[in-house]
Design an enzyme around this catalytic site. Structure first.
Site, PDB file in Angstrom:
ATOM      1  N   SER A   1       0.800  -1.226   0.000  1.00 12.69           N
ATOM      2  CA  SER A   1       0.000   0.000   0.000  1.00 12.69           C
ATOM      3  C   SER A   1       0.831   1.273   0.000  1.00 12.69           C
ATOM      4  O   SER A   1       0.301   2.357  -0.210  1.00 12.69           O
ATOM      5  CB  SER A   1      -0.943   0.013   1.206  1.00 12.69           C
ATOM      6  OG  SER A   1      -0.217  -0.021   2.421  1.00 12.69           O
ATOM      7  N   GLY A   2       2.135   1.176   0.229  1.00 14.02           N
ATOM      8  CA  GLY A   2       2.993   2.358   0.231  1.00 14.02           C
ATOM      9  C   GLY A   2       3.422   2.758  -1.165  1.00 14.02           C
ATOM     10  O   GLY A   2       3.064   2.112  -2.160  1.00 14.02           O
ATOM     11  N   TYR A   3       4.187   3.824  -1.233  1.00 10.77           N
ATOM     12  CA  TYR A   3       4.627   4.311  -2.544  1.00 10.77           C
ATOM     13  C   TYR A   3       5.497   3.295  -3.269  1.00 10.77           C
ATOM     14  O   TYR A   3       5.321   3.040  -4.464  1.00 10.77           O
ATOM     15  CB  TYR A   3       5.402   5.625  -2.384  1.00 10.77           C
ATOM     16  CG  TYR A   3       4.573   6.789  -1.909  1.00 10.77           C
ATOM     17  CD1 TYR A   3       3.269   6.988  -2.367  1.00 10.77           C
ATOM     18  CD2 TYR A   3       5.086   7.712  -1.008  1.00 10.77           C
ATOM     19  CE1 TYR A   3       2.511   8.060  -1.934  1.00 10.77           C
ATOM     20  CE2 TYR A   3       4.347   8.791  -0.564  1.00 10.77           C
ATOM     21  CZ  TYR A   3       3.052   8.961  -1.023  1.00 10.77           C
ATOM     22  OH  TYR A   3       2.314  10.021  -0.588  1.00 10.77           O
TER      23      TYR A   3
ATOM     24  N   CYS B   1      17.909   4.465  -1.899  1.00  9.08           N
ATOM     25  CA  CYS B   1      17.951   5.321  -3.081  1.00  9.08           C
ATOM     26  C   CYS B   1      19.163   6.244  -3.081  1.00  9.08           C
ATOM     27  O   CYS B   1      19.870   6.365  -4.095  1.00  9.08           O
ATOM     28  CB  CYS B   1      16.659   6.119  -3.204  1.00  9.08           C
ATOM     29  SG  CYS B   1      16.214   7.092  -1.746  1.00  9.08           S
TER      30      CYS B   1
ATOM     31  N   ASN C   1      13.842   7.944  -7.094  1.00 12.85           N
ATOM     32  CA  ASN C   1      13.988   7.175  -5.855  1.00 12.85           C
ATOM     33  C   ASN C   1      13.029   6.005  -5.752  1.00 12.85           C
ATOM     34  O   ASN C   1      13.320   5.013  -5.077  1.00 12.85           O
ATOM     35  CB  ASN C   1      13.804   8.082  -4.634  1.00 12.85           C
ATOM     36  CG  ASN C   1      12.497   8.830  -4.666  1.00 12.85           C
ATOM     37  OD1 ASN C   1      12.343   9.782  -5.445  1.00 12.85           O
ATOM     38  ND2 ASN C   1      11.547   8.430  -3.851  1.00 12.85           N
TER      39      ASN C   1
END
Length: 341
Positions: free
Chosen positions: A9-11, A146, A308
């Protein structure tokens, strides 16, 4: 291959699902999220509307898959991974929990003792440009951070060519807001983030450990948040013990990356984008590297830009999957970016 995403559910999880749903060699069979369980993927990632009928499922419902991508917060996968590994599938961990080979670094940089130091030695550091052969045979791949990825790709060729004073390297890194994740807290609110150039980690950033591990030199890292959603720009100030000419830098970087599918050397004499620019890389798996010689200060300035969420996370994980599974390395990662944007 049947693949699952833990923490979808995160980026970063959303980027993983976006890439894997269009990957011709895999089928996404499960995406887990305790907070979004029972809801469609598009509830968290509206760009995925009408793309997949999958619903988020709880973490506890995770089933064995050929490959599992773990995109949970730092500290969670070190407890969860042994069980996932026991099912016999491949694991690609996008947290920091298995990136460092030295267990003593975890209390220093992450504030906790690693519960499974035995697994650290089995994990391949997921930077194909450096560890492609190790990735080909490992069941556990730890995808780099990143800022670490950009810094390592900029700095490592200089170190290997013997051009760097190993005690005097400074990295100045700038990143967009998505690098803080979906739950960044009050500091990530638009009212607090807009217009800022915030030095959020002048010293002690966690990615220092990764950069030093992969380059073998002491690094002074400072990190800033800037008003952008995606992107990392790492500016490396490498002090040199002798005079260095630009032609030598061209040879050094071409030798390192001339055959790499996702690293481009960007150092041009004119135009608007003479050196690496993160904006041009949004949504792509490229890392652009550039350089400049500063004889006045006895230094080389090396630069690296990337997205990133892509080369700095999800794209790198899919690249590692391709390497590990024997697919062409660029499979599912052929988006070239947009201009203007």
């Amino acid at each position: 291959m049947k693949v699952a995403v833990v923490g979808g559910s995160g980026y970063v999880g959303g980027e993983l699902v976006r890439l894997l749903l269009r990957h011709p060699e895999v089928e996404v069979v499960q995406v887990t999220s305790d907070s979004m369980a029972g809801k469609p993927l598009a509830r968290a990632h509206p760009n995925l509307r009408k793309v997949s009928p999958l619903l988020f499922t709880p973490h506890a419902s995770l089933r064995p898959a050929d490959a599992t991508f773990v995109a949970t917060p730092h500290g969670e996968s070190m407890r969860r991974l042994p069980e996932i590994l026991a099912t016999g599938g491949l694991v690609f961990d996008l947290s920091a929990d298995f990136r460092l080979r030295d267990p003593d670094e975890y209390p220093r940089y992450y504030g906790q003792t690693h519960p499974r130091p035995d697994l650290l030695a089995t994990a391949a550091y997921g930077l194909p440009e450096v560890h492609r052969e190790a990735i080909r045979t490992s069941s556990l791949v730890a995808v780099p951070g990143c800022i670490a990825t950009a810094s390592i790709l900029a700095l490592r060729p200089l170190v290997r060519a013997g051009l760097v004073d190993p005690e005097h390297v400074v990295v100045d890194a700038k990143s967009g807001s998505s690098a803080s994740g979906r739950d960044a807290g009050p500091a990530g609110l638009h009212a607090e983030r807009s217009g800022v150039m915030r030095a959020y980690a002048p010293t002690g950033h966690r990615h220092t450990a990764e950069i030093e591990q992969e380059t073998g030199v002491r690094v002074a890292l400072s990190c800033h948040g800037v008003e952008a959603v995606r992107g990392v720009l790492a500016t490396v100030h490498a002090y040199v013990p002798r005079e260095v000419e630009e032609k030598e830098l061209w040879r050094t970087y071409r030798a390192a990356y001339g055959e790499e599918p996702f690293v481009r050397i960007v150092h041009e004499s004119d135009g608007f984008f003479r050196e690496p620019e993160p904006k041009l890389l949004a949504g792509t798996n490229f890392c652009d590297v550039g350089f400049a010689v500063d004889p006045h200060a006895h230094r080389v300035v090396a630069l690296a830009a990337l997205d990133n969420l892509m080369k700095g996370a999800a794209g790198a994980a899919v690249q590692c999957l391709n390497v590990r599974a024997g697919f062409p390395e660029t499979t599912g990662l052929d988006f070239l970016g947009l201009h203007p944007i």
